[in-house]
Each structure stands twice: as C-alpha cells, then as structure tokens.
Design a protein around this motif. Structure first.
Motif, PDB file in Angstrom:
ATOM      1  N   VAL A   1       0.860  -1.172   0.000  1.00  0.00           N
ATOM      2  CA  VAL A   1       0.000   0.000   0.000  1.00  0.00           C
ATOM      3  C   VAL A   1       0.898   1.224   0.000  1.00  0.00           C
ATOM      4  N   GLU A   2       0.689   2.069  -0.972  1.00  0.00           N
ATOM      5  CA  GLU A   2       1.509   3.268  -1.088  1.00  0.00           C
ATOM      6  C   GLU A   2       0.684   4.471  -0.638  1.00  0.00           C
ATOM      7  N   GLU A   3       1.237   5.216   0.285  1.00  0.00           N
ATOM      8  CA  GLU A   3       0.555   6.425   0.736  1.00  0.00           C
ATOM      9  C   GLU A   3       1.000   7.586  -0.130  1.00  0.00           C
ATOM     10  N   VAL A   4       0.052   8.358  -0.583  1.00  0.00           N
ATOM     11  CA  VAL A   4       0.337   9.474  -1.471  1.00  0.00           C
ATOM     12  C   VAL A   4      -0.156  10.753  -0.815  1.00  0.00           C
ATOM     13  N   ASP A   5       0.710  11.763  -0.820  1.00  0.00           N
ATOM     14  CA  ASP A   5       0.337  13.081  -0.312  1.00  0.00           C
ATOM     15  C   ASP A   5      -0.185  13.888  -1.493  1.00  0.00           C
TER      16      ASP A   5
END
Length: 138
Positions: A103-107
């Motif tokens: 899971v990649e967190e994106v700002d």
C-alpha cells in the motif's frame, strides 16, 4: 452359474483367515478357479493404482489450457503447453499479488501543481485539432 449366484456363494463362503494383512492379489489368483467371474473382475480392478494428488491437480489444470480458443491446438502442442505450465508453475512470479500487498501512501499536496496543469488542458480533445496542424514529424 451366473455372476449373481457366484457373488452369493462368495459372500456366504468367505474364509475366516482373510485379514488386513492378506495379499488380495495372491488370494484372487489362488481362488480364480472357484470364483471365475469375481476373480476376473478383482484382477482387473485391484492392480489399478490410485491417482496421486499431483496427477489430479495437473489433470484439473488442463481445463485452463483447453478452452474454446485453444480447441484446435492438436495433441502434441497441448501436451507441450501442459508440460511447460507444470514445469514453470513454481518459478513464475505473481507480480499482481505482490503489488496488491503493498500500500503506497500518497500526499495529494505534492501533486496540486500537476492537477492544475491538467485542468488547463481540459477539453483539448474537444478542439478541432488535426495531426496536419501540428509541427510533428512522423
């Protein structure tokens, strides 16, 4: 004497010395002359080896190869595909499964500038642009 009478006679006369340790192939070879029909059936069926899980799995997996699109492959090509699929099965990496675990967190704030530039191009495809109007060499 028919097979039904032979079966009734066998069930009535089963010897007491038969146990779990009895070699049933040897038993039917010795009693073939007493129960000829049952002996023939027993000696046809007993030597059949039970199939292994791996063999069953391979057979079941063949339906994925033998679908409607590949119905005219021919026996040789189908066999080759099955062998390759079985041989490569453990060596092919399932990147979709690996990627779904990460899971990649994106700002979103980092992409506001790109988003605004994207809005500047809204409707570009609705303009009547033709390839001839662009200065692009193909």
């Amino acid at each position: 004497e028919g097979w039904q009478a032979e079966l009734r006679r066998y069930l009535k006369d089963v010897p007491a010395d038969i146990s779990r340790d009895t070699d049933i192939v040897e038993y039917w070879q010795d009693h073939f002359h007493v129960y000829p029909t049952l002996g023939r059936i027993a000696l046809d069926v007993i030597p059949c080896q039970a199939s292994s899980v791996a063999c069953e799995r391979l057979f079941s997996a063949s339906k994925q190869t033998a679908d409607d699109r590949r119905a005219c492959l021919g026996a040789t090509t189908f066999e080759q595909l099955q062998i390759m699929k079985f041989a490569w099965r453990g060596k092919i990496t399932d990147f979709a499964a690996i990627n779904s675990q990460h899971v990649e967190e994106v700002d979103v704030n980092q992409f506001k500038e790109l988003l605004s530039e994207d809005h500047d191009f809204d409707g570009w495809d609705k303009d009547n642009l033709f390839v001839d109007d662009l200065d692009i060499d193909f």
